[in-house]
Design an enzyme around this catalytic site. Structure first.
Site, mmCIF file in Angstrom:
data_model
loop_
_atom_site.group_PDB
_atom_site.id
_atom_site.type_symbol
_atom_site.label_atom_id
_atom_site.label_comp_id
_atom_site.label_asym_id
_atom_site.label_seq_id
_atom_site.Cartn_x
_atom_site.Cartn_y
_atom_site.Cartn_z
ATOM 1 N N ASP A 162 0.647 -1.098 -0.338
ATOM 2 C CA ASP A 162 -0.346 -0.358 0.607
ATOM 3 C C ASP A 162 1.008 1.087 0.116
ATOM 4 O O ASP A 162 1.730 1.220 0.483
ATOM 5 C CB ASP A 162 -0.981 0.103 1.759
ATOM 6 C CG ASP A 162 -2.009 1.022 1.571
ATOM 7 O OD1 ASP A 162 -2.377 1.194 0.870
ATOM 8 O OD2 ASP A 162 -1.707 1.763 3.034
ATOM 9 N N ASP A 187 -2.259 -1.064 6.244
ATOM 10 C CA ASP A 187 -2.172 -0.142 7.486
ATOM 11 C C ASP A 187 -3.432 -0.059 7.932
ATOM 12 O O ASP A 187 -4.485 0.527 8.785
ATOM 13 C CB ASP A 187 -1.612 0.746 7.654
ATOM 14 C CG ASP A 187 -1.459 2.271 6.743
ATOM 15 O OD1 ASP A 187 -2.130 1.837 5.227
ATOM 16 O OD2 ASP A 187 -2.161 3.290 7.456
ATOM 17 N N ASP A 234 -0.010 5.349 0.849
ATOM 18 C CA ASP A 234 -1.064 6.107 1.795
ATOM 19 C C ASP A 234 -0.566 5.316 3.430
ATOM 20 O O ASP A 234 -1.004 4.569 3.119
ATOM 21 C CB ASP A 234 -1.844 7.126 1.748
ATOM 22 C CG ASP A 234 -2.039 7.570 0.670
ATOM 23 O OD1 ASP A 234 -1.324 8.054 0.374
ATOM 24 O OD2 ASP A 234 -2.729 8.376 0.449
#
Length: 270
Positions: free
Chosen positions: A9, A214, A11
């Protein structure tokens, strides 16, 4: 040394959630390059946004856009022909594109129906670049790129979350949540990673897949790899919604945790 394929990922994971910098991950990024281990960006960001970061990273590997909506494979990246049963492969000048997601026009129609039903929704397509700049902390240029969507519509929402999710499901669409809510078709990061991992196995034989994220929208990706890794969020916590057996909890926020986890895995592989 086993062939490691890293899916990540952006961001809050490879990129700092406040500054959008990957500086703290540079040592591990260099290790991946030295060992010729692919780094596959798998993000909710659009094609143009990801291409921008690939250029900054000097990355030439495939990437996955808009929460698994599309897989973009650079021309002649694999020795064999790019195929994926059940999905269309579009031949473009720069990429072979495997399209998994719904058409953006269909998602916009679905969002308008939800608004007519009384849900307090505002999608990226309803916002100007200036509005998006304010709510997402982007520059105008970045906001423009984030609005060029193909497979997924992010939106903000105020109201009963479960009622909204039920309504989206009844309409035949899926949803996910990260910094924003997202409505999408029958696609997710896990399906896209699985397809791409299959192409890597065809190319290299035995591989070892790693994924780092996250947020809950990363769960499908984390669930199907050999080594799932969750990094700490900006407040130093791990997302409580990510509960996967055997997951590695990286010691560090965003790119700092990313660097520690990836460096350790690469060094152990050697």
């Amino acid at each position: 040394m086993k062939k490691i394929i890293v899916f990540t990922d952006l961001d809050g994971t490879l990129l700092d959630s406040a500054t959008y910098s990957f500086e703290k991950a540079l040592p591990a990024l260099e290790l991946l390059k030295q060992n010729n281990f692919p780094l596959v960006i798998c993000s909710s960001k659009t094609r143009r946004e990801i291409e921008r970061y690939r250029e900054k990273l000097g990355n030439n590997d495939p990437f996955i856009s808009e929460n698994g909506g599309g897989i973009f494979i650079p021309k002649n990246y694999f020795n064999s022909r790019v195929e994926s049963p059940g999905f269309n492969v579009d031949i473009e000048s720069d990429y072979d594109v495997i399209r998994l997601g719904a058409k953006y026009s269909e998602l916009r129609k679905a969002l308008n129906i939800l608004k007519e039903k009384g849900f307090g929704i505002k999608g990226f397509g309803d916002m100007t670049a200036e509005e998006l700049k304010e709510i997402a902390g982007l520059s105008i240029a970045e906001a423009d790129m984030s609005k060029e969507r193909d497979f997924d519509e992010p939106f903000i929402f105020e109201g009963n979350e479960q009622e909204l999710f039920n309504a989206i499901t009844i309409m035949g669409f899926n949803y996910t949540k990260s910094e924003f809510y997202h409505i999408l078709g029958n696609s997710d990061k896990g399906k896209a990673v699985s397809i791409l991992a299959g192409l890597y196995r065809k190319e290299y034989g035995l591989i070892f897949t790693v994924a780092l994220g996250d947020n809950p929208n990363d769960i499908p990706m984390l669930e199907i790899v050999d080594c799932p890794v969750v990094v700490k969020k900006r407040d130093g916590s791990y997302d409580p919604g990510i509960k996967i057996a055997g997951i590695i909890r990286a010691e560090g926020i965003g790119p700092e945790g990313w660097d520690k986890a990836v460096s350790r895995l690469v060094l152990e592989a050697g």
